[in-house]
Design an enzyme around this catalytic site. Sequence first.
Site, short mmCIF file in Angstrom:
data_model
loop_
_atom_site.label_atom_id
_atom_site.label_comp_id
_atom_site.label_asym_id
_atom_site.label_seq_id
_atom_site.Cartn_x
_atom_site.Cartn_y
_atom_site.Cartn_z
N VAL A 11 0.83 -1.21 0.00
CA VAL A 11 0.00 0.00 0.00
C VAL A 11 0.87 1.26 0.00
O VAL A 11 0.64 2.19 -0.78
CB VAL A 11 -0.96 -0.01 1.21
CG1 VAL A 11 -1.66 1.33 1.37
CG2 VAL A 11 -1.99 -1.12 1.03
N ASP A 30 10.82 3.88 5.37
CA ASP A 30 10.56 2.53 5.92
C ASP A 30 11.68 2.20 6.90
O ASP A 30 12.81 2.66 6.74
CB ASP A 30 10.51 1.49 4.79
CG ASP A 30 9.74 0.24 5.20
OD1 ASP A 30 8.63 0.03 4.67
OD2 ASP A 30 10.25 -0.52 6.06
N GLU A 157 -7.71 2.06 2.25
CA GLU A 157 -7.32 1.64 0.90
C GLU A 157 -8.06 0.35 0.51
O GLU A 157 -8.20 -0.55 1.32
CB GLU A 157 -5.80 1.41 0.88
CG GLU A 157 -5.26 1.02 -0.47
CD GLU A 157 -5.74 1.94 -1.57
OE1 GLU A 157 -5.56 3.17 -1.47
OE2 GLU A 157 -6.33 1.45 -2.55
N PHE A 158 -8.48 0.30 -0.76
CA PHE A 158 -9.25 -0.86 -1.23
C PHE A 158 -8.56 -1.60 -2.38
O PHE A 158 -9.18 -2.42 -3.05
CB PHE A 158 -10.65 -0.42 -1.66
CG PHE A 158 -11.45 0.18 -0.53
CD1 PHE A 158 -12.20 -0.63 0.32
CD2 PHE A 158 -11.43 1.54 -0.29
CE1 PHE A 158 -12.92 -0.09 1.38
CE2 PHE A 158 -12.15 2.10 0.77
CZ PHE A 158 -12.89 1.28 1.61
N LEU A 159 -7.27 -1.30 -2.61
CA LEU A 159 -6.60 -1.94 -3.76
C LEU A 159 -6.46 -3.44 -3.53
O LEU A 159 -6.46 -3.93 -2.40
CB LEU A 159 -5.22 -1.31 -4.00
CG LEU A 159 -4.10 -1.43 -2.97
CD1 LEU A 159 -3.45 -2.79 -2.95
CD2 LEU A 159 -3.05 -0.37 -3.22
N GLU A 161 -3.97 -6.81 -4.41
CA GLU A 161 -2.63 -7.17 -4.84
C GLU A 161 -2.70 -7.73 -6.26
O GLU A 161 -3.67 -8.39 -6.63
CB GLU A 161 -2.00 -8.17 -3.87
CG GLU A 161 -1.66 -7.49 -2.56
CD GLU A 161 -0.96 -8.39 -1.55
OE1 GLU A 161 -0.38 -9.41 -1.93
OE2 GLU A 161 -1.02 -8.05 -0.36
N ALA A 258 -15.93 -20.62 -5.92
CA ALA A 258 -15.72 -21.59 -4.83
C ALA A 258 -14.33 -22.19 -4.90
O ALA A 258 -13.71 -22.21 -5.96
CB ALA A 258 -16.77 -22.70 -4.94
N CYS A 266 -4.82 -9.94 4.09
CA CYS A 266 -5.88 -9.03 4.53
C CYS A 266 -7.16 -9.70 5.02
O CYS A 266 -7.58 -9.47 6.15
CB CYS A 266 -6.17 -8.04 3.42
SG CYS A 266 -4.76 -6.93 3.23
N ARG A 333 1.54 -14.78 2.08
CA ARG A 333 1.08 -14.57 3.46
C ARG A 333 -0.33 -15.16 3.64
O ARG A 333 -1.21 -14.91 2.83
CB ARG A 333 1.08 -13.07 3.79
CG ARG A 333 2.50 -12.50 3.87
CD ARG A 333 2.49 -11.02 4.21
NE ARG A 333 2.05 -10.19 3.11
CZ ARG A 333 1.92 -8.85 3.18
NH1 ARG A 333 2.20 -8.22 4.30
NH2 ARG A 333 1.54 -8.16 2.13
#
Length: 441
Positions: A11, A30, A157-159, A161, A258, A266, A333
Amino acid sequence: MNLVVIGAGYVGLTSALVYAKLGHRVACVDIDSTRIARLDLGQAPFYEPGLPELLREMQEAGRIVFTTELNQVASDADLFLLAVGTPSDSAGRADLSYLFSAADGIGAVLDHEAIIIVKSTVPVGTNAKVLARVREAMKKAGRGDLAGLVRVASVPEFLREGRAIADFLRPDRLVIGADDDVVYALVERLHEGIPGPRVLLSLESAELAKYAANAFLATKISFINEIAQIAERTGADVREVAKAIGLDPRIGPAFLQAGIGYGGSCFPKDVSALHQLSGENGYAFKLLSAVIETNNHQRELFFGKIESALGSLKGRRIAVWGLAFKGGTDDVRASAAIDIVQRLYGRGADVIVYDALAMENAKRVLPDAIEFAPSAVDATIGAEALIVLTDWVEFRDVSFETVRTSMLEPKIFDGRNLLADLDLGTRGFMYVGVGIGNPKS
Ligand code: NAD
Ligand code: UGA
């Protein structure tokens, strides 16, 4: 505007580069010095389409700098954007330690008017706490008289990956939480050039809207996965059912795929955090308990199908296609694929895996005994079963005639229904998908 972005992850880095592209001057900070050193050299730290090119373009234009030292870039910043991780803590709540540490860091160096934008996904009430911490740190640094000049905005944020830059440039909506019109106006200015409807709301509503969005999407997935279980037991086909219901605009076709359930950095953590937030506020969110349970159960049921078809897995050579939590990313992840590979290994199987992008990341989390194949076909050589765990479209283009001859037993268990329409059953394979029953008639 002058912007400092804190956190150079999916992000933070995406935001930093897109805001630079929009014409702002951006410093991206960072605490991971290796990441910053690589970014300085123009190397993207993870796979994201268009990211290396945008990074090069913005560096050449001199519109972005990368640093580990917040104090070197804070002095002329109008805005600080927080995009650090908010992973699950041991109780399933959002761990806000990275966020609060970043807020304390801003307060320690801030000596002028500024807006703190929280982009990380955070529980309701966190923006107010971030503001209080920044002000407190300013007081400690002897600048308490300026603390009232600092304000906060929640811009979740709604992005997705694998589509981060495209989503950021063309969002479905821009959600801006604030408690004052000046803040709305400045955040709007930051986003000039980004299309899409604006939703101006309170800090609390913005915080909750982000969790509600992810929880709703996760609910859709668990819903279709439960329909898949009924389909399998009754002779229906979940893909046909999903198509039939998805054409109703009140339902919509998205997120009705499905499979082995949702994963990633997330959905699992955000569904759990919302569930915990609800409980802490005196309300038992029963639907979310079921969403989580169904998601976990889905992997177990899929794994159970493999075991009941193959018997003991000890010493059996099993090929796996897919390790990423979904196709189009190198992120492993909370990947359901990694979980299933570990289960196979735990049962003593001899596992050989292939993924289009995620093998390097997977090597860091999988046991050393797992073999990594150089190609999808190579993984199948001598295998007694092939298990598909990630929806990489590339897998559809593999020559299944070659796969059939290279396998010891031509059995495919497809946890994503990725190959379901390729008629593998009539091409010499035993094919098992998710939610695809045999019609009784
Ligand atoms: P990430 O793990 O990819 O990156 C987080 C970065 O923050 C890391 O590079 C880390 O070193 C850095 N960091 C931690 N503490 C710091 C500090 N004090 N100062 C400076 N840097 C620090 O995380 P992400 O996937 O980008 O997610 C960030 C937030 O955005 C989370 O709250 C997540 O839920 C949310 N979000 C993520 C996505 C996504 O697709 N990944 C989408 C929407 C929202
Ligand atoms: C998700 C949301 O889609 C983003 O809007 C949000 O910003 C982001 O989380 C976040 O908050 O971090 P992302 O994690 O990149 O984005 O992945 P999705 O494409 O949403 O997929 C999540 C998981 O659900 C994957 O494991 C995927 O395989 C699974 N999924 C998705 C299904 O099992 N079925 C579907 O129909 C769709």
